[in-house]
Design an enzyme around this catalytic site. Structure first.
Site, PDB file in Angstrom:
ATOM      1  N   ASN A 214       0.862  -1.194   0.000  1.00  0.00           N
ATOM      2  CA  ASN A 214       0.000   0.000   0.000  1.00  0.00           C
ATOM      3  C   ASN A 214       0.895   1.239   0.000  1.00  0.00           C
ATOM      4  O   ASN A 214       2.113   1.124   0.167  1.00  0.00           O
ATOM      5  CB  ASN A 214      -0.935  -0.034   1.223  1.00  0.00           C
ATOM      6  CG  ASN A 214      -0.143  -0.049   2.511  1.00  0.00           C
ATOM      7  OD1 ASN A 214       0.540   0.905   2.845  1.00  0.00           O
ATOM      8  ND2 ASN A 214      -0.206  -1.163   3.236  1.00  0.00           N
ATOM      9  N   ASP A 284      -3.619  -6.695   5.205  1.00  0.00           N
ATOM     10  CA  ASP A 284      -4.529  -7.629   5.858  1.00  0.00           C
ATOM     11  C   ASP A 284      -4.437  -9.035   5.294  1.00  0.00           C
ATOM     12  O   ASP A 284      -4.846  -9.990   5.948  1.00  0.00           O
ATOM     13  CB  ASP A 284      -5.970  -7.105   5.755  1.00  0.00           C
ATOM     14  CG  ASP A 284      -6.250  -6.075   6.837  1.00  0.00           C
ATOM     15  OD1 ASP A 284      -5.810  -6.306   7.983  1.00  0.00           O
ATOM     16  OD2 ASP A 284      -6.870  -5.042   6.543  1.00  0.00           O
ATOM     17  N   LYS A 294      10.634 -16.543 -10.000  1.00  0.00           N
ATOM     18  CA  LYS A 294       9.798 -15.535 -10.660  1.00  0.00           C
ATOM     19  C   LYS A 294       8.775 -16.206 -11.590  1.00  0.00           C
ATOM     20  O   LYS A 294       9.145 -17.068 -12.385  1.00  0.00           O
ATOM     21  CB  LYS A 294      10.706 -14.585 -11.458  1.00  0.00           C
ATOM     22  CG  LYS A 294       9.969 -13.433 -12.064  1.00  0.00           C
ATOM     23  CD  LYS A 294      10.902 -12.558 -12.876  1.00  0.00           C
ATOM     24  CE  LYS A 294      10.075 -11.556 -13.661  1.00  0.00           C
ATOM     25  NZ  LYS A 294      10.836 -10.912 -14.693  1.00  0.00           N
ATOM     26  N   PHE A 330      -4.288   3.833  14.666  1.00  0.00           N
ATOM     27  CA  PHE A 330      -4.666   4.739  13.583  1.00  0.00           C
ATOM     28  C   PHE A 330      -5.678   3.978  12.729  1.00  0.00           C
ATOM     29  O   PHE A 330      -5.521   2.774  12.535  1.00  0.00           O
ATOM     30  CB  PHE A 330      -3.451   5.121  12.721  1.00  0.00           C
ATOM     31  CG  PHE A 330      -2.655   6.258  13.284  1.00  0.00           C
ATOM     32  CD1 PHE A 330      -1.888   6.089  14.426  1.00  0.00           C
ATOM     33  CD2 PHE A 330      -2.671   7.497  12.665  1.00  0.00           C
ATOM     34  CE1 PHE A 330      -1.157   7.137  14.948  1.00  0.00           C
ATOM     35  CE2 PHE A 330      -1.946   8.569  13.182  1.00  0.00           C
ATOM     36  CZ  PHE A 330      -1.174   8.384  14.332  1.00  0.00           C
ATOM     37  N   LYS A 344     -13.405   0.000  15.317  1.00  0.00           N
ATOM     38  CA  LYS A 344     -12.079  -0.648  15.338  1.00  0.00           C
ATOM     39  C   LYS A 344     -11.427  -0.492  16.707  1.00  0.00           C
ATOM     40  O   LYS A 344     -10.784  -1.406  17.215  1.00  0.00           O
ATOM     41  CB  LYS A 344     -11.163  -0.023  14.276  1.00  0.00           C
ATOM     42  CG  LYS A 344     -11.452  -0.509  12.870  1.00  0.00           C
ATOM     43  CD  LYS A 344     -10.500   0.103  11.861  1.00  0.00           C
ATOM     44  CE  LYS A 344     -10.927  -0.240  10.447  1.00  0.00           C
ATOM     45  NZ  LYS A 344     -10.194   0.462   9.419  1.00  0.00           N
TER      46      LYS A 344
HETATM   47  O1  PMT Z   1       2.748   6.368   6.288  1.00  0.00           O
HETATM   48  P1  PMT Z   1       2.115   7.613   5.697  1.00  0.00           P
HETATM   49  O2  PMT Z   1       2.353   7.742   4.222  1.00  0.00           O
HETATM   50  O3  PMT Z   1       2.526   8.845   6.457  1.00  0.00           O
HETATM   51  O4  PMT Z   1       0.537   7.463   5.869  1.00  0.00           O
HETATM   52  C1  PMT Z   1      -0.020   7.472   7.157  1.00  0.00           C
HETATM   53  C2  PMT Z   1      -1.144   6.418   7.321  1.00  0.00           C
HETATM   54  C3  PMT Z   1      -2.314   6.797   6.436  1.00  0.00           C
HETATM   55  C4  PMT Z   1      -0.628   5.022   6.942  1.00  0.00           C
HETATM   56  C5  PMT Z   1      -1.528   6.425   8.839  1.00  0.00           C
HETATM   57  O5  PMT Z   1      -1.921   7.709   9.230  1.00  0.00           O
HETATM   58  C6  PMT Z   1      -2.665   5.451   9.135  1.00  0.00           C
HETATM   59  O6  PMT Z   1      -3.825   5.752   9.017  1.00  0.00           O
HETATM   60  N1  PMT Z   1      -2.269   4.221   9.574  1.00  0.00           N
HETATM   61  C7  PMT Z   1      -3.170   3.100   9.829  1.00  0.00           C
HETATM   62  C8  PMT Z   1      -3.457   2.402   8.531  1.00  0.00           C
HETATM   63  C9  PMT Z   1      -4.305   1.163   8.737  1.00  0.00           C
HETATM   64  O7  PMT Z   1      -3.818   0.083   8.545  1.00  0.00           O
HETATM   65  O8  PMT Z   1      -5.502   1.373   9.153  1.00  0.00           O
HETATM   66  P2  PMT Z   1      -6.598   0.179   9.431  1.00  0.00           P
HETATM   67  O9  PMT Z   1      -7.850   0.918   9.633  1.00  0.00           O
HETATM   68  O10 PMT Z   1      -6.533  -0.844   8.349  1.00  0.00           O
HETATM   69  O11 PMT Z   1      -6.114  -0.505  10.759  1.00  0.00           O
HETATM   70  C10 PMT Z   1      -6.489  -0.051  12.063  1.00  0.00           C
HETATM   71  C11 PMT Z   1      -5.391  -0.311  13.066  1.00  0.00           C
HETATM   72  O12 PMT Z   1      -5.096  -1.700  13.141  1.00  0.00           O
HETATM   73  C12 PMT Z   1      -4.087   0.378  12.708  1.00  0.00           C
HETATM   74  O13 PMT Z   1      -3.531   0.843  13.907  1.00  0.00           O
HETATM   75  C13 PMT Z   1      -3.246  -0.733  12.105  1.00  0.00           C
HETATM   76  O14 PMT Z   1      -1.847  -0.530  12.317  1.00  0.00           O
HETATM   77  C14 PMT Z   1      -3.744  -1.942  12.876  1.00  0.00           C
HETATM   78  N2  PMT Z   1      -3.658  -3.211  12.100  1.00  0.00           N
HETATM   79  C15 PMT Z   1      -4.358  -3.378  10.962  1.00  0.00           C
HETATM   80  C16 PMT Z   1      -4.292  -4.594  10.297  1.00  0.00           C
HETATM   81  C17 PMT Z   1      -3.513  -5.636  10.817  1.00  0.00           C
HETATM   82  N3  PMT Z   1      -3.426  -6.806  10.205  1.00  0.00           N
HETATM   83  N4  PMT Z   1      -2.832  -5.441  11.953  1.00  0.00           N
HETATM   84  C18 PMT Z   1      -2.890  -4.250  12.604  1.00  0.00           C
HETATM   85  O15 PMT Z   1      -2.249  -4.069  13.641  1.00  0.00           O
END
Ligand code: PMT
Length: 404
Positions: A214, A284, A294, A330, A344
């Site tokens: 991503n 995810d 490859k 986040f 979340k």
């Molecule tokens: O890195 P930049 O270019 O500065 O961009 C910043 C950002 C947009 C990446 C950042 O601000 C942000 O939003 N990060 C969280 C991205 C994310 O994965 O969001 P989510 O809504 O999918 O996940 C929610 C939370 O679960 C997050 O804290 C994530 O780290 C965590 N997560 C998600 C999936 C997973 N398998 N394990 C996790 O721990």
């Protein structure tokens, strides 16, 4: 950029080391932050870097050894005036002689006298021949100064002007600027705390050259890490594969590639962490099988991959949290920002959620700025600004709840 880094009063003492030739760059970078910079040179420094160049860049006359107890400026006593005026005093490069003089309390030059007279924080950047640096006398002097509260920043390892290879190089300007910011930071309310930050994307390889990922650059996570360090925390960062933007000085960075590797690194550091910040954009899903060679396009009109779910690291951290541990997540959202982020936050057992509208212009992935809602059980505030300013606002909210 944090506003408190701008328009500060910096006294820059330049002493006898070849690295003094790098100081004009530092002065010009400080001026770009609208800082006022007063410069004092020792006699030895005058022969290495041009006072005229430094005066031109700082927009002020540089103070020289001849100004010491001189009546050229009427009744103004330079070393006292400068010592009182400064918000931080930086000695770069700091020679063995200057460190020794300060350790002994000598005051035979404008630099030495100003260093004795100031009540501002002092940051020293020793830079010299490796044998001079390693000499027990130099080491003892630096230890004495550190014990008195002077911040002594170790020189870097590399090739030295004298022809030696070893520890003695003046650090890069970016690192010096970070140390100046650290000294000027208005808050140290995370002192003694351990903060673990995840930042950047993850990469899930399909074959040795192709992957699912991503657009995360790690800017937001690194801003969380840096601002925690400014507040005095010890900070470890688990960083996905993103180019290192900005300084990582003061941070212990653990590089990882995949979500599974990020999970392992987080779990290894979980016991250590008082606060965990999950700013990484974790993939995810990963391919069920990783192809060893490859994949060739010949005779294949289409490809099908079966994807399996990666572990939810934040949820696992939430489940295994120990008493007193504080968890910040986040949420990258494109719709129903607050509702989705709150769901979340509850599902993953987090204390604070930063809801990030990643579809808004100038916000989310890759941007230098961000617009977020900082959400807790009982509050919700909107904040826009540089990623560093957003990170600082998140820490303001976190500290109120974590360390009331
Ligand atoms: O890195 P930049 O270019 O500065 O961009 C910043 C950002 C947009 C990446 C950042 O601000 C942000 O939003 N990060 C969280 C991205 C994310 O994965 O969001 P989510 O809504 O999918 O996940 C929610 C939370 O679960 C997050 O804290 C994530 O780290 C965590 N997560 C998600 C999936 C997973 N398998 N394990 C996790 O721990």
């Amino acid at each position: 950029m944090l506003e408190w880094k701008r328009s500060r009063k910096i006294l820059l003492c330049v002493t006898g080391g070849i690295a003094a030739y790098k100081i004009p760059d530092l002065v010009s970078r400080l001026r770009k932050l609208d800082c006022e910079v007063e410069i004092v040179l020792t006699k030895a420094a005058e022969s290495i870097v041009s006072p005229l160049a430094l005066s031109t860049l700082s927009g002020r006359r540089a103070w020289l050894q001849d100004d010491f107890l001189s009546d050229k400026r009427g009744f103004e006593i330079p070393h006292i005036h400068l010592a009182d005026w400064a918000e931080v005093v930086v000695v770069a490069p700091c020679s063995a002689e200057t460190a020794s003089g300060l350790a002994q309390g000598r005051a035979e030059s404008v630099v030495a006298a100003a260093l004795l007279a100031t009540r501002a924080p002092v940051v020293l950047f020793p830079a010299m021949n490796v044998h001079m640096f390693e000499h027990p006398a130099t080491q003892q002097n630096l230890r004495i100064l550190a014990e008195r509260g002077v911040r002594v920043v170790d020189p870097e390892f590399g090739s030295l002007a004298c022809g030696y290879e070893g520890k003695g190089r003046l650090p890069e300007t970016a690192l010096i600027l970070e140390e100046i910011a650290y000294a000027l930071s208005p808050r140290r309310n995370l002192a003694g705390r351990h903060v673990l930050v995840t930042a950047g994307p993850t990469r899930e390889y399909l074959d040795p050259v192709r992957f699912i990922s991503n657009p995360s650059t790690g800017k937001m996570g690194m801003a969380m890490a840096r601002t925690a360090w400014y507040r005095g925390a010890e900070v470890r960062v688990v960083l996905g594969p993103a180019p290192r933007v900005g300084s990582t000085h003061g941070l212990e960075v653990h590089d990882v590639v995949s979500a599974l590797a990020m999970r392992d690194a987080v779990m290894e550091n979980l016991e250590w962490a008082g606060c965990v910040v999950k700013a990484a954009a974790v993939g995810d899903y990963r391919s069920e099988e990783r192809v060893e060679h490859k994949i060739k396009r010949e005779k294949k009109d289409s490809l099908t991959f079966s994807l399996v779910q990666n572990p939810d690291i934040a949820a696992e951290v939430g489940k295994n949290r120990r008493a007193g541990q504080f968890l910040i997540g986040f949420a990258a959202e494109t719709d129903d920002l607050v509702q989705n982020a709150r769901a979340k936050m509850a599902r993953k057992g987090l204390d604070l959620m930063v809801a990030n509208d990643v579809s808004a212009p100038g916000s989310g992935f890759g941007a230098d700025t961000n617009t977020v809602r900082i959400i807790s059980d009982d509050d919700e505030t909107q904040f826009s600004g540089s990623k560093e300013a957003v990170a600082d606002a998140v820490w303001e909210a976190a500290v109120r709840r974590w360390l009331p």
